[in-house]
Design a protein around this motif. Sequence first.
Motif, PDB file in Angstrom:
ATOM      1  N   PHE A 170     120.202   1.821 -80.294  1.00 52.33           N
ATOM      2  CA  PHE A 170     120.112   2.426 -81.621  1.00 52.33           C
ATOM      3  C   PHE A 170     121.526   2.531 -82.193  1.00 52.33           C
ATOM      4  N   PRO A 171     121.717   2.125 -83.460  1.00 55.33           N
ATOM      5  CA  PRO A 171     123.054   2.182 -84.051  1.00 55.33           C
ATOM      6  C   PRO A 171     123.665   3.580 -83.957  1.00 55.33           C
ATOM      7  N   LEU A 172     124.951   3.622 -83.706  1.00 58.04           N
ATOM      8  CA  LEU A 172     125.751   4.844 -83.554  1.00 58.04           C
ATOM      9  C   LEU A 172     125.518   5.563 -82.225  1.00 58.04           C
ATOM     10  N   LEU A 221     121.941  12.077 -83.633  1.00 55.75           N
ATOM     11  CA  LEU A 221     122.332  11.606 -84.973  1.00 55.75           C
ATOM     12  C   LEU A 221     123.008  12.694 -85.807  1.00 55.75           C
ATOM     13  N   ALA A 222     122.779  13.956 -85.449  1.00 58.08           N
ATOM     14  CA  ALA A 222     123.333  15.079 -86.217  1.00 58.08           C
ATOM     15  C   ALA A 222     124.862  15.030 -86.273  1.00 58.08           C
ATOM     16  N   PHE A 252     126.505  12.364 -86.935  1.00 58.88           N
ATOM     17  CA  PHE A 252     126.865  11.355 -87.923  1.00 58.88           C
ATOM     18  C   PHE A 252     126.160  11.530 -89.271  1.00 58.88           C
ATOM     19  N   VAL A 253     124.964  12.139 -89.256  1.00 55.57           N
ATOM     20  CA  VAL A 253     124.149  12.271 -90.461  1.00 55.57           C
ATOM     21  C   VAL A 253     123.788  13.746 -90.628  1.00 55.57           C
ATOM     22  N   GLU A 254     123.894  14.235 -91.847  1.00 57.85           N
ATOM     23  CA  GLU A 254     123.560  15.637 -92.088  1.00 57.85           C
ATOM     24  C   GLU A 254     122.041  15.835 -92.060  1.00 57.85           C
ATOM     25  N   ALA A 255     121.567  16.732 -91.190  1.00 49.45           N
ATOM     26  CA  ALA A 255     120.152  17.092 -91.041  1.00 49.45           C
ATOM     27  C   ALA A 255     119.236  15.862 -91.002  1.00 49.45           C
ATOM     28  N   PRO A 256     119.396  14.991 -89.998  1.00 49.19           N
ATOM     29  CA  PRO A 256     118.554  13.788 -89.943  1.00 49.19           C
ATOM     30  C   PRO A 256     117.085  14.123 -89.654  1.00 49.19           C
TER      31      PRO A 256
END
Length: 195
Positions: free
Chosen positions: A71-73, A95-96, A98-102
């Motif tokens: 999975f990317p990242l 993912l949190a 890298f991404v806000e509230a995924p």
Amino acid sequence: MSLLVVLSFVLTIPPAFSKEKKSVEEDTNCTQEVAEDYKIGIGDVLQISTWKEEDLTFDKVFVRNDGKITFPLLDDIQAAGRTTVELKQDIQERLAEFVEAPTVTVTLANPGSQKYYILGEVQKVGEYHLIKKLTVVQAFALAEGFTEWASKDEIILFRRHQGKELMIKIDYDDITDGNLKNDIQLKADDIIIVP
């Protein structure tokens, strides 16, 4: 007069469609309930979508022979042996960073890992997907029953259990006579042979 007939016909169509739609929704709910208990395995195909993140949304993610997905990242993630809900939570937590509230959704697109096999004197010999709890009798129903030469009292089920090969004898007539405890629940990679 004919216009009135046409209008009454048109007005009666929507309820039929709404009933059909309801049954499709019920089928979808049943599939989702099965998928919640389903343990992901090697060979399964997953659909993973991340809300508002097209670069983190994939229609087909294959579970590799090592039981992992890429999975990317996040690099490699263990998928085999987990439910879709457990995998979703793991991806969201990671993912949190890298991404806000995924918001992630993991769906079982194709249950390639959970299969059983029926060989011998049945109408449809072959490989079958094991996507819900099935018993031996239900498996015979999916195989469309026996041929006229089947020895229903000498059926054999081969199963791998904790590194050992088990051979379980099944008497179909005994089960249909009411001895339901012998209607064994199938597991992945079971092989049923009907002589």
